[in-house]
Design a protein around this motif. Structure first.
Motif, PDB file in Angstrom:
ATOM      1  N   UNK A  13       0.829  -1.202   0.000  1.00  0.00           N
ATOM      2  CA  UNK A  13       0.000   0.000   0.000  1.00  0.00           C
ATOM      3  C   UNK A  13       0.864   1.252   0.000  1.00  0.00           C
ATOM      4  N   UNK A  14       1.814   1.316   0.898  1.00  0.00           N
ATOM      5  CA  UNK A  14       2.656   2.510   0.993  1.00  0.00           C
ATOM      6  C   UNK A  14       3.494   2.707  -0.264  1.00  0.00           C
ATOM      7  N   UNK A  15       4.111   1.648  -0.742  1.00  0.00           N
ATOM      8  CA  UNK A  15       4.938   1.754  -1.947  1.00  0.00           C
ATOM      9  C   UNK A  15       4.094   2.145  -3.154  1.00  0.00           C
ATOM     10  N   UNK A  16       2.924   1.535  -3.290  1.00  0.00           N
ATOM     11  CA  UNK A  16       2.049   1.844  -4.427  1.00  0.00           C
ATOM     12  C   UNK A  16       1.554   3.282  -4.374  1.00  0.00           C
ATOM     13  N   UNK A  20       2.271   5.871  -7.340  1.00  0.00           N
ATOM     14  CA  UNK A  20       1.199   6.588  -8.041  1.00  0.00           C
ATOM     15  C   UNK A  20       1.408   8.087  -7.968  1.00  0.00           C
ATOM     16  N   UNK A  21       1.778   8.571  -6.808  1.00  0.00           N
ATOM     17  CA  UNK A  21       2.004  10.000  -6.643  1.00  0.00           C
ATOM     18  C   UNK A  21       3.127  10.484  -7.570  1.00  0.00           C
ATOM     19  N   UNK A  49      -8.410   0.385  -2.368  1.00  0.00           N
ATOM     20  CA  UNK A  49      -7.899   1.278  -1.320  1.00  0.00           C
ATOM     21  C   UNK A  49      -7.140   2.454  -1.921  1.00  0.00           C
ATOM     22  N   UNK A  50      -6.462   2.231  -3.036  1.00  0.00           N
ATOM     23  CA  UNK A  50      -5.708   3.293  -3.714  1.00  0.00           C
ATOM     24  C   UNK A  50      -6.613   4.222  -4.518  1.00  0.00           C
ATOM     25  N   UNK A  83      -3.815  11.590  -3.478  1.00  0.00           N
ATOM     26  CA  UNK A  83      -2.484  11.733  -2.896  1.00  0.00           C
ATOM     27  C   UNK A  83      -2.198  10.650  -1.875  1.00  0.00           C
ATOM     28  N   UNK A  84      -0.905  10.428  -1.596  1.00  0.00           N
ATOM     29  CA  UNK A  84      -0.540   9.341  -0.691  1.00  0.00           C
ATOM     30  C   UNK A  84      -1.014   9.563   0.738  1.00  0.00           C
ATOM     31  N   UNK A  85      -1.055  10.791   1.180  1.00  0.00           N
ATOM     32  CA  UNK A  85      -1.474  11.066   2.554  1.00  0.00           C
ATOM     33  C   UNK A  85      -2.907  10.616   2.783  1.00  0.00           C
ATOM     34  N   UNK A  86      -3.788  10.917   1.842  1.00  0.00           N
ATOM     35  CA  UNK A  86      -5.196  10.533   1.979  1.00  0.00           C
ATOM     36  C   UNK A  86      -5.343   9.011   2.006  1.00  0.00           C
ATOM     37  N   UNK A  87      -4.571   8.328   1.202  1.00  0.00           N
ATOM     38  CA  UNK A  87      -4.648   6.864   1.142  1.00  0.00           C
ATOM     39  C   UNK A  87      -4.091   6.245   2.414  1.00  0.00           C
ATOM     40  N   UNK A  88      -2.958   6.755   2.878  1.00  0.00           N
ATOM     41  CA  UNK A  88      -2.275   6.142   4.011  1.00  0.00           C
ATOM     42  C   UNK A  88      -2.896   6.506   5.354  1.00  0.00           C
ATOM     43  N   UNK A  89      -3.779   7.496   5.395  1.00  0.00           N
ATOM     44  CA  UNK A  89      -4.426   7.880   6.651  1.00  0.00           C
ATOM     45  C   UNK A  89      -5.649   7.039   6.957  1.00  0.00           C
ATOM     46  N   UNK A  90      -6.047   6.158   6.054  1.00  0.00           N
ATOM     47  CA  UNK A  90      -7.175   5.260   6.322  1.00  0.00           C
ATOM     48  C   UNK A  90      -6.858   4.449   7.565  1.00  0.00           C
ATOM     49  N   UNK A  91      -7.874   3.954   8.262  1.00  0.00           N
ATOM     50  CA  UNK A  91      -7.593   3.098   9.422  1.00  0.00           C
ATOM     51  C   UNK A  91      -6.754   1.900   8.998  1.00  0.00           C
TER      52      UNK A  91
END
Length: 114
Positions: A13-16, A20-21, A49-50, A83-91
């Motif tokens: 998830x983080x790498x993707x 993408x960004x 999720x992305x 953006x990555x922040x929005x994706x990575x802030x999910x629970x």
């Protein structure tokens, strides 16, 4: 560009998200598409999720393990990318006792003409 997904710790998830960004912000890509083997639940969850949108299923499009399999098509447009922040802030999901299955994802990109 095929790659395997095995994500027990959130690395895919983080790498993707950062990949993408980079594609949208630095390379100025307009669209990124992904093809996932049907039944690959881990890769499907990752795409959703992305922010990828399921665009359809191509029946019996991939030959794997001695038989033809369906593939799921996903797409993400530049203006849909949060953006990555929005994706990575999910629970964060809880760690499961077994790792996600490995699956094949094929990524293709489209950039605007120069």
């Amino acid at each position: 560009m095929p790659f395997a997904v095995q994500d027990a710790d959130g690395y895919a998830l983080e790498a993707s998200a950062h990949l993408l960004d980079h594609g949208f912000r630095e390379l100025r890509l307009h669209r990124i598409s992904v093809t996932v083997m049907a039944g690959n639940d881990a890769s499907t969850r990752l795409c959703e999720r992305l922010g990828f949108v399921h665009e359809g299923t191509t029946r019996e499009a991939q030959f794997a393990d001695g038989e033809f399999a369906d593939v799921q098509r996903y797409g993400l447009l530049e203006d849909e990318w949060a953006g990555p922040t929005a994706v990575l802030e999910w629970p964060v999901r809880t760690h499961q006792s077994h790792p996600y299955p490995v699956g094949l994802i094929t990524v293709s990109t489209q950039a605007p003409p120069l």
